[in-house]
Design a protein around this motif. Structure first.
Motif, mmCIF file in Angstrom:
data_model
loop_
_atom_site.group_PDB
_atom_site.id
_atom_site.type_symbol
_atom_site.label_atom_id
_atom_site.label_comp_id
_atom_site.label_asym_id
_atom_site.label_seq_id
_atom_site.Cartn_x
_atom_site.Cartn_y
_atom_site.Cartn_z
ATOM 1 N N GLU A 126 16.757 -40.209 -30.998
ATOM 2 C CA GLU A 126 15.657 -39.719 -30.156
ATOM 3 C C GLU A 126 15.810 -38.245 -29.841
ATOM 4 O O GLU A 126 14.839 -37.488 -29.821
ATOM 5 N N GLN A 127 17.032 -37.836 -29.590
ATOM 6 C CA GLN A 127 17.297 -36.442 -29.238
ATOM 7 C C GLN A 127 17.076 -35.490 -30.407
ATOM 8 O O GLN A 127 16.553 -34.377 -30.224
ATOM 9 N N THR B 70 12.193 -27.184 -31.141
ATOM 10 C CA THR B 70 13.514 -27.732 -30.856
ATOM 11 C C THR B 70 14.411 -27.492 -32.060
ATOM 12 O O THR B 70 14.074 -27.905 -33.174
#
Length: 353
Positions: free
Chosen positions: A52-53, A174
């Motif tokens: 998920e990260q 990200t």
């Protein structure tokens, strides 16, 4: 492992569930005591939080490439061998002749691969073979947003490329952390995220099976071997350690039928880190020693009075080359460069590059 749109045949596993349960039970029964206790205690890692990260930093890459109609075309880095046949099977399709009296438009091949974001400005690392000769590159993120991208720099010899996505006001990206592939040990757990067969952000896991593999793709072969499932479309995607650091770039698999059989290969991330400053400029240049080198075998080591076979034997020195100016002579054995130990000629080539 570029990939044209392809849907695998999904096979029902319901009929094998009972057998699978029996085999799993037997495997646990006959496993060593420490392995059984690890399973009972929940010692096997859950990668859910890590997936998920990290998924927002992994992208799917779609390209359009002009197809050369010559039947003798070879894919870069894998000429005339099983790798060439593997890539051809997933990339080349039949293009019939155009209608009589009309010129046929040049066909274009649509391919897919993976990549990962390395800074907040949207720079992306992928494989060179994913984007080579592409006329259009589209990047799709985990939230399904799409952006056009362009090539900043690429290096065919190591099969690494750097892309930059088009940005809009307010865009934030990200980025991953780049780890240290030298610290990887055989047996370490690793996780791959990519786009196999167009299946977006697929997560697979396995272990490091070996390091320093040479598969015949080029002079800088130094692959991490893993049994984490890698398939066409995973090319250019990240291989993570359990701390969430990228330790490799998934690049190729060994396969006789086109599918994964548990033998995948990733470029060590340290190689990409070394090239990244040059890729940002768009040009990769390499060091030149000006020597011919060969391995040191046992008979040579004995004849030269060496304790072992480590190092690279200089078989020839080019006149006025940097090596000659530094005092290197024919018959010398190079055992270190800048205090870094040299075990093999291949390691010397990579260090000098």
């Amino acid at each position: 492992m570029r990939n044209t749109p392809y849907l695998p045949n999904f096979k029902s596993v319901s009929s094998t569930c009972v057998l699978l349960t029996i085999f799993l039970g037997l495997a646990l029964f006959f496993a060593p005591a420490n392995a059984r206790s690890a399973v009972k205690a929940g010692g096997l890692p859950s990668l859910a939080g890590l997936a998920e990260q990290l998924s927002p930093a992994v992208v799917n890459i779609s390209t359009e490439t002009k197809v050369e109609t010559s039947s003798g075309r070879q894919f870069p880095g894998f000429p005339g061998d099983m790798w060439n046949e593997f890539f051809r099977r997933f990339h080349e399709g039949p293009f019939g002749p155009g209608p009589r009296g009309r010129s046929r438009p040049q066909p274009r091949r649509q391919s897919q691969g993976s990549g990962f974001i390395v800074n907040e400005k949207g720079l992306i690392i992928t494989n060179n073979h994913v984007v080579e000769n592409a006329v259009n590159i589209t990047v799709r993120f985990n939230d399904q947003k799409k952006r056009k991208a362009k090539i900043v720099g690429r290096d065919p010899q190591t099969d690494i490329a750097l892309l930059e996505v088009e940005t809009k006001p307010g865009d934030t990206f990200t980025a991953v952390n780049l780890g240290d592939s030298e610290k990887l040990r055989v047996g370490d757990w690793v996780m791959a995220i990519g786009n196999p067969f167009g299946l977006s952000h697929t997560v697979t896991a396995g272990i490091v099976s070996a390091k320093g593999r040479v598969i015949g793709s080029g002079r800088y072969d130094n692959y991490i071997q893993t049994d984490a499932s890698i398939n066409p479309g995973n090319s250019g995607g990240p291989l993570f350690d359990l701390q969430g650091n990228v330790v490799g770039i998934n690049t190729a698999i060994f396969s006789r039928g086109g599918g994964n059989i548990g033998i995948g290969f990733a470029i060590p991330i340290n190689m990409a880190k070394k090239l990244l400053p040059q890729l940002r400029t768009g040009v990769v240049t390499r060091g030149f020693l000006g020597v011919s080198i060969q391995p040191v075998n046992e008979s040579l080591a004995k004849g030269l009075g060496l304790k072992d076979t480590h190092g690279a034997l200089v078989s020839n020195v080019i006149e006025n080359a940097p090596a000659e100016k530094a005092g290197v002579k024919r018959g010398d054995v190079i055992v270190s460069v800048n205090e870094k130990k040299i075990e093999t000629p291949r390691q010397l080539s990579m260090t000098a590059a």
